[in-house]
Design a protein around this motif. Sequence first.
Motif, short mmCIF file in Angstrom:
data_model
loop_
_atom_site.label_atom_id
_atom_site.label_comp_id
_atom_site.label_asym_id
_atom_site.label_seq_id
_atom_site.Cartn_x
_atom_site.Cartn_y
_atom_site.Cartn_z
N ALA A 88 7.97 47.42 47.00
CA ALA A 88 8.28 47.22 48.66
C ALA A 88 7.05 46.72 49.47
O ALA A 88 7.34 45.93 50.26
N GLU A 89 6.01 47.16 49.13
CA GLU A 89 4.80 46.73 50.02
C GLU A 89 4.59 45.20 49.45
O GLU A 89 4.35 44.25 50.49
N ALA A 90 4.63 44.83 48.29
CA ALA A 90 4.50 43.43 47.82
C ALA A 90 5.69 42.53 48.68
O ALA A 90 5.18 41.27 49.16
N ARG A 122 5.13 38.37 55.36
CA ARG A 122 4.10 38.10 56.44
C ARG A 122 3.59 36.53 56.03
O ARG A 122 3.29 35.86 56.92
N ARG A 123 3.64 36.50 54.62
CA ARG A 123 3.15 35.28 54.30
C ARG A 123 4.13 33.88 54.50
O ARG A 123 3.95 32.90 55.00
N VAL A 124 5.34 34.47 54.35
CA VAL A 124 6.60 33.15 54.83
C VAL A 124 6.23 32.87 56.33
O VAL A 124 6.46 31.91 56.77
N GLU A 125 6.06 33.92 57.20
CA GLU A 125 5.74 33.61 58.46
C GLU A 125 4.62 32.82 58.84
O GLU A 125 4.79 31.82 59.72
N ALA A 126 3.55 33.02 58.07
CA ALA A 126 2.28 32.40 58.20
C ALA A 126 2.55 30.79 57.64
O ALA A 126 2.01 29.95 58.17
N LEU A 127 3.10 30.85 56.56
CA LEU A 127 3.45 29.49 56.13
C LEU A 127 4.45 28.54 57.10
O LEU A 127 4.17 27.25 57.27
N GLU A 128 5.50 29.21 57.85
CA GLU A 128 6.33 28.62 58.80
C GLU A 128 5.34 28.14 59.81
O GLU A 128 5.60 27.04 60.44
N VAL A 142 8.33 31.83 47.94
CA VAL A 142 7.73 33.30 48.38
C VAL A 142 8.88 33.98 49.20
O VAL A 142 9.01 35.22 48.86
N ALA A 143 9.80 33.31 49.70
CA ALA A 143 11.11 33.99 50.56
C ALA A 143 11.88 34.62 49.47
O ALA A 143 12.69 35.63 49.44
N ARG A 144 12.19 33.67 48.38
CA ARG A 144 13.08 34.01 47.37
C ARG A 144 12.47 35.35 46.29
O ARG A 144 13.22 36.25 46.00
N LEU A 145 11.06 35.09 46.25
CA LEU A 145 10.52 36.33 45.53
C LEU A 145 10.60 37.71 46.46
O LEU A 145 10.81 38.64 45.65
N ALA A 146 10.06 37.61 47.66
CA ALA A 146 10.35 38.76 48.45
C ALA A 146 11.63 39.44 48.39
O ALA A 146 12.01 40.54 48.26
N SER A 155 13.95 39.03 45.89
CA SER A 155 14.14 39.65 44.81
C SER A 155 13.22 40.95 44.37
O SER A 155 14.00 42.03 43.88
N LEU A 156 12.35 41.10 44.94
CA LEU A 156 11.46 42.57 45.12
C LEU A 156 12.01 43.43 46.01
O LEU A 156 12.32 44.83 45.70
N ARG A 157 13.02 43.18 47.00
CA ARG A 157 13.73 43.94 47.86
C ARG A 157 15.19 44.31 47.10
O ARG A 157 15.61 45.47 47.28
N HIS A 158 15.58 43.43 46.18
CA HIS A 158 16.89 43.64 45.57
C HIS A 158 16.79 43.47 44.23
O HIS A 158 17.25 42.48 43.89
N PRO A 159 16.10 44.37 43.42
CA PRO A 159 15.74 44.23 42.17
C PRO A 159 17.01 43.83 41.06
O PRO A 159 16.79 43.30 40.11
N ASP A 160 18.12 44.52 41.40
CA ASP A 160 19.44 44.39 40.70
C ASP A 160 20.23 42.95 40.96
O ASP A 160 20.82 42.44 40.02
N HIS A 161 19.44 42.18 41.94
CA HIS A 161 20.00 40.79 42.14
C HIS A 161 18.99 39.83 41.48
O HIS A 161 19.04 38.77 41.75
N ILE A 162 17.99 40.17 40.77
CA ILE A 162 16.97 39.26 40.25
C ILE A 162 17.58 38.13 39.34
O ILE A 162 18.36 38.74 38.27
#
Length: 199
Positions: free
Chosen positions: A120-122, A128-134, A174-178, A180-187
């Motif tokens: 969840a923290e990751a 936050r990284r996605v926002e900075a990249l945008e 990064v958005a896709r990885l985030a 997948s971490l929030r919804h591990p059942d959909h990885i």
Amino acid sequence: MAKRRKVANPLALAVLAGLLREPMHPYELGRQLMESGKDRHIKYNRGSLYMVVEQLRKAGFVTERESVRDTQRPERTVYAITDEGRAELHDWMRELVALPRAEYPQFGVALSLLGALEPAEAADLLGRRVEALEAEADKVRADVKDAVDHGVARVLLAEEEYRLALLDAERRFVARLAKSLRHPDHIRISPELIHPGPG
């Protein structure tokens, strides 16, 4: 395979490219690196710049052209590129442009150790990284538009186009990885990882 260089510091390559245009004093070379934004990719300070110029001189790639003295400053040595330096610059550039090399960005280190964080923290940190990249990509787009509006040739913007492509690709990853971490059942593995798209 990468060639072993007499002076392998990327700053040396920038110095040779600068002197290809005209003979200069190291201070002027440093000023041009900053004004052109190349200091984003090439780390240096005044001491390292003078050290690299001296290494290039010892290698025969640059030579002292003249010493200039005016009333305001101490004597300054102006350097010029030699024929050997010109050959080294072109050979090195051809290698860098044509041959991919392993690079070690810090984000790659973070990804390799991502398991040290709770999912969840990751995911939140990646958001936050996605926002900075945008935000960074928006700034690059604005800078490129301004340069184009002022008639800058596209070949001189290749570095910014590449930077923008990397930012966009990283943002999507990064958005896709985030997610997948929030919804591990959909990885699921990204199809591009197994079947790369057309080049």
